[in-house]
Design an enzyme around this catalytic site. Structure first.
Site, short mmCIF file in Angstrom:
data_model
loop_
_atom_site.label_atom_id
_atom_site.label_comp_id
_atom_site.label_asym_id
_atom_site.label_seq_id
_atom_site.Cartn_x
_atom_site.Cartn_y
_atom_site.Cartn_z
N TYR A 229 0.88 -1.60 -0.38
CA TYR A 229 0.39 0.17 0.25
C TYR A 229 1.04 0.78 0.08
CZ TYR A 229 -3.91 -2.80 0.98
OH TYR A 229 -5.19 -3.61 0.63
N ALA B 183 2.66 -2.66 10.69
CA ALA B 183 1.47 -3.23 8.97
C ALA B 183 3.03 -2.93 8.27
CB ALA B 183 0.80 -2.44 8.38
N GLY C 204 5.30 -5.61 5.54
CA GLY C 204 5.83 -5.61 3.66
C GLY C 204 4.47 -4.82 3.68
N LYS C 205 3.61 -4.98 4.45
CA LYS C 205 1.86 -4.48 3.73
C LYS C 205 1.68 -2.77 3.60
CE LYS C 205 0.47 -8.01 7.31
NZ LYS C 205 -0.84 -8.04 8.57
N LEU C 206 2.46 -2.00 3.63
CA LEU C 206 2.81 -1.10 3.78
C LEU C 206 4.72 -0.68 2.63
CD1 LEU C 206 0.02 -0.45 5.28
CD2 LEU C 206 1.45 2.08 5.88
#
Length: 353
Positions: A291, A315, A319-321
């Site tokens: 993201y 997050a 590695g989600k952002l």
């Protein structure tokens, strides 16, 4: 004769009295202002005033900035909606965001879809009270139970609306899906939106057709990963006991992942926590990207280590952002912050066009 303090009188970077400012790596000159309010100011102007202040006001101002950037045309927006947002009056905000092209994917709870459908087909939630004069809270809730009224803090819902909802599912939604056999949950939410829209128009219901209907009419997929944890899920399970209809939860992962994989820029707007939050954020774990923007509105503290209050910076470690993502968490009641953030961001964007 030279005074031993003459070396301090050269002005330099001091304050004029021979005192020098210390070296400050983390400090920048950015004085806190004082928010000013006046009659007739717009929501965006109020949000700008929040930016002059500190603590939560500064966070909310930043959330407006990130939301404005996220709602830009070239960003695919994944919207997570948890909590009792529909019965507490936030339904139209989300439906309008879908209709106006600001939401590309919705991840929500079965409860929100249940309450959304109830309003679409003619039911209503009502103002209530968490306490009744002269009664303990337990006595108050015992009375409500005897009277057939469900309570969501200070909101009431008469139980007969659940019976109407059950009939709606069994007559308008499930029979269509039964012919298809085992279907993804997203297929159920799509059919629910179609049925809500049709009944709403056919019965000339005063209330808007709502979130699922708006998503159906604008090709916005709705994912409901914890559908079993709701009246909608319970009804789906009961219907499956005497028919060929059933739900395939894993099938939803393909469509959602495909959307995430194909997007060039992605934004996550997360209201509340729980499954919708994690399902929204974890989607990026199986894509090359992450993201670029994220906003979280929650009341859960981060210190508990729980998912719902976990920061978006945390997050990022998963590695989600993206490492350079613009993100902010606002810790306050989402029924207060969601209207403010959305209204201010939309005002800014629509004044530019």
């Amino acid at each position: 004769m030279t005074d031993e303090h003459d070396h301090e009188s050269d002005g330099g970077d001091g304050d004029g009295n021979g005192h020098h400012d210390p070296e400050r790596d983390t400090f920048s000159h950015d004085p806190v202002g004082h928010a000013e309010v006046r009659a007739g100011m717009t929501v965006a102007e109020l949000a700008d005033e929040y930016g002059n202040a500190g603590v939560g006001a500064a966070d909310l101002h930043e959330a407006v900035d990130v939301t404005e950037a996220m709602f830009d045309d070239d960003v695919t927006v994944f919207f997570g909606l948890a909590g009792a947002m529909v019965p507490t009056g936030m339904r139209a905000i989300v439906a309008d965001l879908i209709r106006d092209g600001y939401i590309d994917v919705l991840v929500t709870t079965g409860a929100n879809l249940t309450h959304d459908a109830i309003e679409a087909i003619g039911g209503k939630h009502h103002h209530g009270a968490a306490h009744a004069e002269g009664k303990t809270e337990r006595e108050h809730d015992e009375t409500l139970r005897d009277e057939g009224v469900d309570r969501i803090y200070n909101v009431y819902l008469p139980q007969e609306f659940f019976a109407t909802f059950e009939s709606h599912l069994r007559e308008e939604v499930f029979p269509v899906l039964e012919e298809e056999g085992v279907v993804p949950i997203q297929r159920l939410t799509e059919e629910l939106g179609r049925a809500n829209a049709e009944i709403n128009e056919r019965e000339d219901v005063d209330e808007d057709a709502g979130i699922a209907a708006a998503a159906y009419e604008n090709d916005v997929p709705i994912y409901c990963p914890a559908i079993q944890d709701s009246v909608l899920g319970l009804q789906a399970w009961m219907y499956s006991q005497t028919s060929d209809f059933s739900l395939d939860a894993l099938a939803d992962m393909t469509g959602l992942t495909d959307i995430a994989y194909d997007t060039e820029k992605a934004g996550a707007f997360v209201v509340g926590g729980g499954v919708p939050k994690n399902f929204t954020l974890q989607t990026m774990l199986v894509t090359p990207g992450a993201y670029d923007y994220a906003v979280q509105l929650t009341m859960d503290p981060k210190q508990t280590g729980g998912l719902s209050g976990a920061t978006l910076d945390e997050a990022r470690s998963w590695g989600k952002l993206e490492t350079d993502a613009d993100n902010v968490s606002v810790y306050a009641d989402a029924t207060i912050t969601l209207p403010l953030v959305v209204a201010a961001a939309r005002e800014r964007l629509e004044n530019q066009s």
